[in-house]
Design an enzyme around this catalytic site. Structure first.
Site, PDB file in Angstrom:
ATOM      1  N   TYR A 212      -1.859   0.676  10.496  1.00 54.90           N
ATOM      2  CA  TYR A 212      -2.081  -0.145   9.301  1.00 54.90           C
ATOM      3  C   TYR A 212      -0.833  -0.156   8.407  1.00 54.90           C
ATOM      4  O   TYR A 212      -0.352  -1.221   8.000  1.00 54.90           O
ATOM      5  CB  TYR A 212      -3.293   0.395   8.518  1.00 54.90           C
TER       6      TYR A 212
ATOM      7  N   THR B  13       0.810  -1.226   0.000  1.00 54.99           N
ATOM      8  CA  THR B  13       0.000   0.000   0.000  1.00 54.99           C
ATOM      9  C   THR B  13       0.838   1.269   0.000  1.00 54.99           C
ATOM     10  O   THR B  13       1.954   1.289   0.542  1.00 54.99           O
ATOM     11  CB  THR B  13      -0.910   0.004   1.255  1.00 54.99           C
TER      12      THR B  13
END
Ligand SMILES: NC(=O)c1ccc[n+]([C@@H]2O[C@H](COP(=O)([O-])OP(=O)(O)OC[C@H]3O[C@@H](n4cnc5c(N)ncnc54)[C@H](O)[C@@H]3O)[C@@H](O)[C@H]2O)c1
Length: 316
Positions: A151, A127
């Site tokens: 995250y 990501t």
């Protein structure tokens, strides 16, 4: 015949990937635990049209409980999409789900991949959140990652774990750092989904921050194409690639574009900025272009229109 495993197969991106692989005539083992991070009924709908496909075997279970030795006996490619996604939810008590699904699950897969006799590639879904508030925009893969959310930390740790298994055991991994993905089946916790849903019901839209944050929005079919290329290009092994949509747009501009597509406007409520949200993201995709032949195909107006059609049918 080529056999692939897709983890997170009932999710937003995984379900599109399964569809593309089946369309190419491949055998696919699709794995998803249908957890309740968001309503599992969305996930069931994502794959319902594929369930009787002769090329598909669906396993509804967690990565951590499967017999991977047997599963990987004749598998050529693993597309590891399963994760606990979502930046804002990763603080506090929920963090355990992030370490479990992003790091521990990846470790289980890597252990099995060490001894998989036919494995040619493990494509890991990473990501842009690993970059945090990157100092250089557009950001290239050589920039030092500095996540600003838990995250992002877990995804970066999983990337590093993949690199360790490559160095020590030759597991042939590739990481793709996706930049904000959108399109039909987008998760209900993601901004475009929430905005278009609110517009459909003529309700006010809530925006975290002043709306002047920018994002590099990437249409889901471009992400699928990047995965397929990452699996087959020999020079991709052991490398990390940014996968962005090719244009960086301010959130307020996206909202104006949505109003044009929908044909009316709704009120906007600006809320305080969410902790863990990066201010700007922009992908330098030159490495992906050079090595993977990656070239995003879908413009934001076209992609948003597809997502609007899908939102209307979903909530009809
Ligand atoms: N959507 C985006 O904009 C975006 C951006 C960057 C990176 N990513 C990454 O792309 C991947 C897919 O994201 P998405 O938006 O499709 O998310 P998603 O939540 O829709 O899909 C993930 C799926 O994985 C499943 N899953 C999670 N842990 C599992 C486990 N241990 N065993 C089996 N199944 C498990 C979930 O049930 C879910 O269906 C994730 O790795 C995410 O981190 C997504």
């Amino acid at each position: 015949m080529t056999k692939s495993i897709v983890t997170g197969a009932a999710g937003f991106i995984g379900s599109h990937l399964v569809e593309a692989l089946l369309q190419r005539g491949e055998q696919v083992i699709a794995i998803d635990e249908f957890n309740d991070y968001y309503d599992p009924n969305f996930k069931k709908k994502n794959i319902v049209h594929l369930q009787n496909h002769p090329g598909l075997t669906f396993i509804a279970a967690s990565i951590q409980v499967l017999d991977w030795k047997t599963l990987l006996e004749d598998v050529d490619f693993i597309y590891h999409q399963a994760a606990q996604a979502g930046v804002r939810a990763s603080w506090g008590e929920a963090f355990g789900a992030y370490t479990e699904r992003n790091l521990n699950a990846t470790q289980v897969l890597l252990e099995a991949a060490k001894n998989a006799p036919r494995l040619q590639r493990l494509v890991f879904a990473s990501t842009s959140s690993v970059y945090g508030d990157a100092e250089t925009l557009p950001t290239s893969e050589s920039v030092c990652p500095q996540p600003v959310s838990p995250y992002g930390i877990t995804k970066l740790a999983a990337e590093r774990l993949c690199a360790l298994y490559y160095k020590n055991f030759g597991v042939p991994w590739v990481a793709l750092r996706y930049f904000t993905v959108y399109g039909p089946r987008q998760r209900p916790d993601m901004a475009f989904h929430k905005f278009l849903q609110a517009m459909l019901h003529r309700q006010a839209i809530s925006i975290y921050g002043d709306g002047q944050q920018t994002r590099d929005f990437t249409y889901v079919s471009d992400v699928v194409a990047a995965n397929l290329a990452a699996a087959c290009v020999p020079q991709a092994v052991g490398e990390i690639f940014n996968i962005g949509g090719g244009s960086t747009v301010m959130l307020n501009q996206v909202l104006s574009l949505m109003e044009e597509i929908v044909g009316y406007s709704v009120p906007r409520n600006y809320l305080p900025k969410a902790v863990g949200d990066a201010r700007h993201t922009a992908a330098d995709v030159s490495k992906a272009r050079q090595i993977l032949g990656y070239q995003p195909q879908v413009s934001l107006p076209w992609g948003l229109t597809q997502q609007w059609y899908w939102i209307k049918s979903l909530y009809a």
